[in-house]
Scaffold this motif. Structure first.
Motif: not given
Length: 319
Positions: A248-264
């Motif tokens: 039920g928890q959210d998963t939040v991906a982050f990086c430096n500027t939302g570029h690498w995190a978009a891959t996650d």
């Protein structure tokens, strides 16, 4: 009779969900699959996010050019989602509507380039498009497999689509701050070790380190070793299993500027099928630009930070 009625309703719901799944676009398309799809009556719209010069030199026949920079925020933090009017004008100029199957392609040069495709895919989904795909391997694989290339820039009729942002895919700074305070989400740092451990940082970030309680899931894990080819769904699920989160928890991906995190985000949400996966688009640049000192982990000591700042200043001034 009641039981039969219930069975009929259940069967109808199953059939409906099966048909929806059967007609949903695959998140990843090989060049061969895209070439086949282009021959169908409902051919997808290919969006080439490379720079205009590369696009002009040769692109997938019928592809429209919308360079990656148009999908990014300001120089102070390119990870921020552009204003809705700007994004609306962009999707309208491409003739896009919620009924469009949009396929994103870039150079396919490396794993970092895939992040650009994933970020545009996420942006389109935020804007209400559901049938979305990425060309696995990008133009590099398209050309390597002998698929046709065109230099003609097609004309497209603009749409009148008025997007509404899908907030369920977005994590804001305030939401992330709440997750940090309450420890009620899986915060996933998509960056390589040097960033996660606080040994380096993005130029626009004011501090090194990571979010408190963040787990690391280096974006490079999603690719077949030595290539820019994204892994298959079964392997994606194995990678996703590395993330620890409560039901039920959210998963939040982050990086430096939302570029690498978009891959996650793409791997966790679209390939592994995890629910409630969000992207913190502003990521660490946004987090560290807060007026008040933000909560951080893996932050280097003051002496180490000063030495790092001095080194960066020297490099900017004399290189």
């Amino acid at each position: 009779m009641t039981t039969l009625r219930h069975l009929a309703v259940a069967s109808a719901l199953f059939a409906s969900s099966w048909l929806t799944a059967a007609h949903a676009a695959q998140p990843l398309l090989s060049p061969a699959e895209l070439a086949t799809a282009q021959q169908s009556a409902a051919a997808p719209v290919v969006i080439d996010i490379r720079e205009p010069k590369l696009y002009a030199e040769g692109h997938i026949p019928g592809a429209l050019n919308a360079p990656y920079g148009k999908w990014r925020g300001p120089a102070t933090n390119p990870g921020e989602l552009p204003d809705l009017p700007k994004l609306t004008a962009l999707v309208q100029s491409l003739g896009l509507t919620p009924a469009t199957h949009a396929v994103v392609v870039s150079t396919g040069a490396d794993a970092t380039d895939f992040g650009a495709m994933a970020r545009v895919y996420w942006s389109l989904k935020v804007l209400g498009l559901k049938d979305l795909s990425i060309v696995n391997g990008g133009m590099k694989t398209w050309v390597a497999e002998g698929k046709p290339v065109s230099t003609e820039a097609p004309q497209v009729q603009a749409s009148s689509y008025q997007p509404v942002l899908d907030e369920s895919l977005i994590a804001t700074r305030d939401q992330v701050r709440s997750h940090v305070d309450l420890s009620n989400a899986a915060l996933v740092d998509s960056r390589p070790d040097a960033f996660y451990q606080g040994k380096t940082r993005a130029p626009a970030a004011k501090l090194s380190g990571t979010l408190p309680g963040a787990q690391q899931l280096d974006f490079n894990q999603w690719f077949v070793k030595g290539t820019a080819q994204f892994v298959d769904p079964a392997t994606a699920r194995q990678i996703a299993d590395k993330v620890s989160r409560k039901d039920g928890q959210d998963t939040v991906a982050f990086c430096n500027t939302g570029h690498w995190a978009a891959t996650d985000w793409f791997g966790l949400s679209e390939m592994a099928g995890l629910p409630n996966v969000k992207l913190y688009a502003g990521s660490m640049v946004d987090w560290t630009q807060q007026p008040d000192a933000p909560a951080m982990e893996n932050q280097p000591g003051r002496a180490e930070s000063l030495a790092y700042d001095a080194k960066q200043w020297w490099q900017r001034k004399f290189k």
